[in-house]
Design a protein around this motif. Sequence first.
Motif, short mmCIF file in Angstrom:
data_model
loop_
_atom_site.label_atom_id
_atom_site.label_comp_id
_atom_site.label_asym_id
_atom_site.label_seq_id
_atom_site.Cartn_x
_atom_site.Cartn_y
_atom_site.Cartn_z
N ALA A 28 -15.72 -1.30 0.11
CA ALA A 28 -15.08 -1.89 -1.06
C ALA A 28 -14.65 -0.82 -2.06
O ALA A 28 -13.62 -0.96 -2.73
CB ALA A 28 -16.03 -2.89 -1.74
N VAL A 29 -15.42 0.26 -2.16
CA VAL A 29 -15.05 1.34 -3.08
C VAL A 29 -13.74 2.00 -2.66
O VAL A 29 -12.95 2.43 -3.51
CB VAL A 29 -16.20 2.37 -3.18
N GLU A 30 -13.48 2.07 -1.36
CA GLU A 30 -12.21 2.63 -0.91
C GLU A 30 -11.04 1.78 -1.43
O GLU A 30 -10.00 2.30 -1.84
CB GLU A 30 -12.18 2.70 0.62
N ARG A 31 -11.21 0.47 -1.37
CA ARG A 31 -10.17 -0.42 -1.88
C ARG A 31 -9.99 -0.23 -3.39
O ARG A 31 -8.86 -0.22 -3.89
CB ARG A 31 -10.53 -1.87 -1.55
N LEU A 32 -11.10 -0.08 -4.11
CA LEU A 32 -11.03 0.18 -5.55
C LEU A 32 -10.28 1.48 -5.84
O LEU A 32 -9.44 1.54 -6.74
CB LEU A 32 -12.45 0.25 -6.12
N MET A 33 -10.59 2.51 -5.06
CA MET A 33 -9.91 3.80 -5.25
C MET A 33 -8.42 3.67 -4.99
O MET A 33 -7.59 4.14 -5.79
CB MET A 33 -10.52 4.84 -4.32
N ALA A 34 -8.05 3.03 -3.88
CA ALA A 34 -6.65 2.96 -3.48
C ALA A 34 -5.82 2.07 -4.40
O ALA A 34 -4.68 2.40 -4.74
CB ALA A 34 -6.55 2.46 -2.03
N ASP A 35 -6.40 0.95 -4.82
CA ASP A 35 -5.63 -0.05 -5.56
C ASP A 35 -5.63 0.18 -7.07
O ASP A 35 -4.65 -0.15 -7.75
CB ASP A 35 -6.16 -1.46 -5.28
N LEU A 45 -14.70 10.72 -10.26
CA LEU A 45 -15.98 11.22 -9.80
C LEU A 45 -16.71 10.10 -9.06
O LEU A 45 -16.92 9.01 -9.60
CB LEU A 45 -16.83 11.68 -10.99
N VAL A 46 -17.11 10.34 -7.81
CA VAL A 46 -17.84 9.36 -7.01
C VAL A 46 -19.25 9.89 -6.81
O VAL A 46 -19.44 10.95 -6.21
CB VAL A 46 -17.16 9.13 -5.65
N VAL A 47 -20.24 9.17 -7.35
CA VAL A 47 -21.63 9.60 -7.23
C VAL A 47 -22.42 8.58 -6.43
O VAL A 47 -22.06 7.40 -6.37
CB VAL A 47 -22.28 9.79 -8.62
N MET A 148 -21.28 4.85 -5.90
CA MET A 148 -21.20 4.37 -4.53
C MET A 148 -22.60 4.16 -3.99
O MET A 148 -23.49 4.99 -4.20
CB MET A 148 -20.42 5.34 -3.65
N HIS A 149 -22.79 3.06 -3.31
CA HIS A 149 -24.08 2.71 -2.74
C HIS A 149 -23.99 2.76 -1.23
O HIS A 149 -22.95 3.08 -0.66
CB HIS A 149 -24.49 1.31 -3.21
N GLY A 150 -25.10 2.45 -0.58
CA GLY A 150 -25.06 2.33 0.87
C GLY A 150 -24.25 1.12 1.29
O GLY A 150 -23.68 0.39 0.46
N PHE A 332 -33.82 -5.48 -2.24
CA PHE A 332 -32.69 -5.65 -1.33
C PHE A 332 -31.55 -6.40 -2.02
O PHE A 332 -30.39 -5.96 -1.99
CB PHE A 332 -33.15 -6.40 -0.09
N ALA A 333 -31.87 -7.51 -2.67
CA ALA A 333 -30.84 -8.29 -3.37
C ALA A 333 -30.26 -7.51 -4.54
O ALA A 333 -29.05 -7.53 -4.79
CB ALA A 333 -31.43 -9.61 -3.86
N THR A 334 -31.11 -6.79 -5.27
CA THR A 334 -30.64 -5.99 -6.40
C THR A 334 -29.67 -4.91 -5.93
O THR A 334 -28.63 -4.69 -6.56
CB THR A 334 -31.84 -5.35 -7.12
N ASN A 335 -30.00 -4.24 -4.84
CA ASN A 335 -29.11 -3.20 -4.32
C ASN A 335 -27.78 -3.77 -3.85
O ASN A 335 -26.71 -3.17 -4.04
CB ASN A 335 -29.79 -2.43 -3.18
N GLU A 336 -27.82 -4.93 -3.19
CA GLU A 336 -26.58 -5.59 -2.78
C GLU A 336 -25.70 -5.88 -4.00
O GLU A 336 -24.50 -5.57 -4.01
CB GLU A 336 -26.90 -6.90 -2.04
N LEU A 337 -26.28 -6.49 -5.02
CA LEU A 337 -25.50 -6.85 -6.20
C LEU A 337 -25.02 -5.62 -6.96
O LEU A 337 -23.90 -5.60 -7.47
CB LEU A 337 -26.35 -7.74 -7.11
N SER A 338 -25.85 -4.58 -7.02
CA SER A 338 -25.45 -3.35 -7.71
C SER A 338 -24.19 -2.76 -7.09
O SER A 338 -23.29 -2.29 -7.80
CB SER A 338 -26.58 -2.31 -7.66
N ALA A 339 -24.12 -2.78 -5.77
CA ALA A 339 -22.94 -2.25 -5.09
C ALA A 339 -21.70 -3.06 -5.42
O ALA A 339 -20.61 -2.51 -5.61
CB ALA A 339 -23.17 -2.23 -3.58
N HIS A 340 -21.85 -4.37 -5.53
CA HIS A 340 -20.70 -5.22 -5.78
C HIS A 340 -20.28 -5.23 -7.25
O HIS A 340 -19.12 -5.52 -7.57
CB HIS A 340 -20.99 -6.65 -5.31
N ILE A 341 -21.20 -4.94 -8.15
CA ILE A 341 -20.85 -4.85 -9.57
C ILE A 341 -19.76 -3.81 -9.78
O ILE A 341 -18.87 -3.97 -10.62
CB ILE A 341 -22.10 -4.54 -10.41
N GLU A 342 -19.80 -2.75 -8.99
CA GLU A 342 -18.81 -1.66 -9.14
C GLU A 342 -17.39 -2.16 -8.91
O GLU A 342 -16.44 -1.61 -9.47
CB GLU A 342 -19.15 -0.55 -8.15
N THR A 343 -17.21 -3.17 -8.07
CA THR A 343 -15.86 -3.63 -7.73
C THR A 343 -15.60 -5.07 -8.18
O THR A 343 -14.64 -5.69 -7.73
CB THR A 343 -15.63 -3.53 -6.21
#
Length: 435
Positions: A28-35, A45-47, A148-150, A332-343
């Motif tokens: 999803a981060v790739e799509r954020l970067m491209a679009d 900066l991608v950390v 960026m997350h896993g 597990f749920a927190t990490n999933e949501l954290s990754a999606h908050i970015e996009t």
Amino acid sequence: MNVGPSLVGDARIQEAGGAMHAEMYPRAVERLMADELLPVFPAVLVVGPRGCGKSTSMMRFADTTLDLSKPGDRLAAREDPDGVLAISDGTVLVDKWQEAPEILGAIKRAVDADRSRRPGRFIVTGSVRAAQQAATWPGTGRLIRVRMHGLTQAELQRDEHYNPVDALFRLGHVQFGPSEWSRHDYLEAITAGQFPVAVELSGRNRRRWFSAYVDQLIDRDALPVSGRAPHIQKLRSVLESCAARTGLELNKRATADDVGIDFKTADRYLSLLEDLCVTSRVPAWHTKRLQRLTRSPKIHLADTGMAAHLLNVDATSVGRDPMLVGQMFETFATNELSAHIETAQSETRMFHLRDRDGKEVDIVLESEGRIVGIEIKSSSVISHDDARGLMWLRDRVGDSFVGGAVLSSSSVPFQLNEHVWSLPLSALWRAPLPR
């Protein structure tokens, strides 16, 4: 200096644990970067934690790659950072900036000197959080930061477009379908974690990979970030304490007691692990409409697979431990949501909520004055009692409350109360039914 071609098909990931084959998943981060980001901003900066896929993903956009883990590129960046950037064509990926921090000042100067502010000039990747927060950080106002997350479960299923954060803010207007995931299926996903290499391994090979990962993190990565040499074994023990306490409120004194170190050293090592992007803190939510709220953040390991490795447990043994299984489900749920908050479509922040009388909500999402409450349960049987915290929050914040969800290993979604639903945890990666 390496010219980075477009990547197709499989990717070769060479991170901790040696060269590994890892399938290229859509991110999803790739799509954020491209679009959104590269067409507008000159430097991004991608950390994120080592091994989460930053380099592999960002090479897709690069015409030139400076891999600062390589001695030649690193020496050039240290000795003549401005000159290295001046002869680099197109979009320049500066990978692992922390190996030669001098390059950041050169990027700042290059951005400032370019009156046209040409977008997409630099992509910078790294596994270090701390320098961004220093007063002398050269990226202020020049580098747009992306975390960026896993791999999310949606990305593992090749759906980089579905964002559960957006869906949760539409509770009551979307309908989720039943789930075929069992409690053990969730536990297998939890103990596999999110690192692109680790999810494709199993058994002893996965344990070997995580062992190499932790060794690299503690023995090599920590020193240049900390500024002074940490005690290797004690830092490792603090990481193990964080794994045992993942999903709980941060208790620095308890961690110090776990390891047998003083409070200041524990505090410093906890911050160091957060700087290395392997732990994160979810702050406590506060509002004038609620009184007697605690202020302690919760601590989470950035990857539940690493937590399982550090605790020497597998899916079966986690499922037998009533305390640990709840912690691991929540992380597990927190990490999933954290990754999606970015996009997510709207800027969203994540909190937890607890008052001094013991009322709590595991996760509070807040966006533009709107609130979603989330409870995480490992059980496959959900009742109204599991939603008490959500109903308490709903009744006190009024119209700001969009909805609440109890996410669990249950298979059938249903409405528990007004504006509160029971949903399968897989709703975090299975899109609502089409209408």
